[in-house]
Design a protein around this motif. Structure first.
Motif, PDB file in Angstrom:
ATOM      1  N   ILE A 252      42.632  42.427  41.869  1.00  0.00           N
ATOM      2  CA  ILE A 252      42.715  42.875  43.089  1.00  0.00           C
ATOM      3  C   ILE A 252      41.713  42.091  43.927  1.00  0.00           C
ATOM      4  O   ILE A 252      40.322  42.271  43.627  1.00  0.00           O
ATOM      5  N   LEU A 253      42.313  41.277  44.876  1.00  0.00           N
ATOM      6  CA  LEU A 253      41.412  40.297  45.576  1.00  0.00           C
ATOM      7  C   LEU A 253      40.880  40.814  46.970  1.00  0.00           C
ATOM      8  O   LEU A 253      41.914  41.349  47.635  1.00  0.00           O
TER       9      LEU A 253
ATOM     10  N   LYS B 144      39.824  33.210  48.554  1.00  0.00           N
ATOM     11  CA  LYS B 144      40.624  34.373  48.136  1.00  0.00           C
ATOM     12  C   LYS B 144      42.209  33.985  48.175  1.00  0.00           C
ATOM     13  O   LYS B 144      42.853  34.162  47.359  1.00  0.00           O
ATOM     14  N   SER B 145      42.745  33.183  49.151  1.00  0.00           N
ATOM     15  CA  SER B 145      43.923  32.883  49.202  1.00  0.00           C
ATOM     16  C   SER B 145      44.165  31.913  48.104  1.00  0.00           C
ATOM     17  O   SER B 145      45.269  32.046  47.399  1.00  0.00           O
TER      18      SER B 145
ATOM     19  N   THR C 295      31.744  35.035  44.736  1.00  0.00           N
ATOM     20  CA  THR C 295      32.050  36.508  44.631  1.00  0.00           C
ATOM     21  C   THR C 295      30.823  37.610  44.860  1.00  0.00           C
ATOM     22  O   THR C 295      29.788  37.374  44.252  1.00  0.00           O
ATOM     23  N   THR C 296      31.082  38.350  45.576  1.00  0.00           N
ATOM     24  CA  THR C 296      30.032  39.224  46.245  1.00  0.00           C
ATOM     25  C   THR C 296      29.768  40.651  45.518  1.00  0.00           C
ATOM     26  O   THR C 296      29.078  41.250  45.419  1.00  0.00           O
TER      27      THR C 296
ATOM     28  N   HIS D 251      35.575  41.030  45.154  1.00  0.00           N
ATOM     29  CA  HIS D 251      35.271  40.719  46.506  1.00  0.00           C
ATOM     30  C   HIS D 251      34.662  39.450  46.705  1.00  0.00           C
ATOM     31  O   HIS D 251      33.823  38.991  45.992  1.00  0.00           O
ATOM     32  N   LEU D 252      35.085  38.645  47.704  1.00  0.00           N
ATOM     33  CA  LEU D 252      35.032  37.243  47.790  1.00  0.00           C
ATOM     34  C   LEU D 252      34.426  37.106  49.330  1.00  0.00           C
ATOM     35  O   LEU D 252      34.761  37.913  50.268  1.00  0.00           O
TER      36      LEU D 252
END
Length: 107
Positions: A105-106, A78-79, A58-59, A71-72
């Motif tokens: 929200i990804l 993410k999928s 996770t960024t 945010h990944l």
């Protein structure tokens, strides 16, 4: 016989005492800080809910308008997480004991 010392008319059993946790909660609500605290608790719960591996990928993580933006740095991750968004949302809300996150929200 026990002698009571105190103020005339004061009865310790009829006081308006509340637990300190409840008093602090009321104070934070009155100043409008409770919403910010719920946001910070939801973000802090992320590693405990998703685990170390996902937390390391996770960024960025922030909460805006009851949406948790994640945010990944890994498209496959993410999928995979997209299938578990509802469960993660429910787990975070349960963990913080408040319905703060309405959507994840990804990115």
């Amino acid at each position: 016989m026990q002698k009571t010392i105190g103020v005339k008319g004061y009865n310790a059993r009829n006081t308006n005492e509340e637990p300190i946790k409840k008093v602090i909660k009321k104070m934070l609500e009155s100043f409008g800080f409770d919403e910010e605290i719920h946001k910070r608790r939801a973000i802090a719960a992320w590693p405990a809910i998703v685990g170390d591996y996902i937390a390391q990928h996770t960024t960025d993580l922030y909460l805006k308008n009851h949406r948790l933006y994640v945010h990944l740095d890994n498209a496959a991750l993410k999928s995979e997480l997209s299938y578990a968004k509802s469960r993660i949302k429910d787990a975070i809300n349960k963990h913080i004991e408040h319905n703060e996150v309405h959507e994840i929200i990804l990115r």
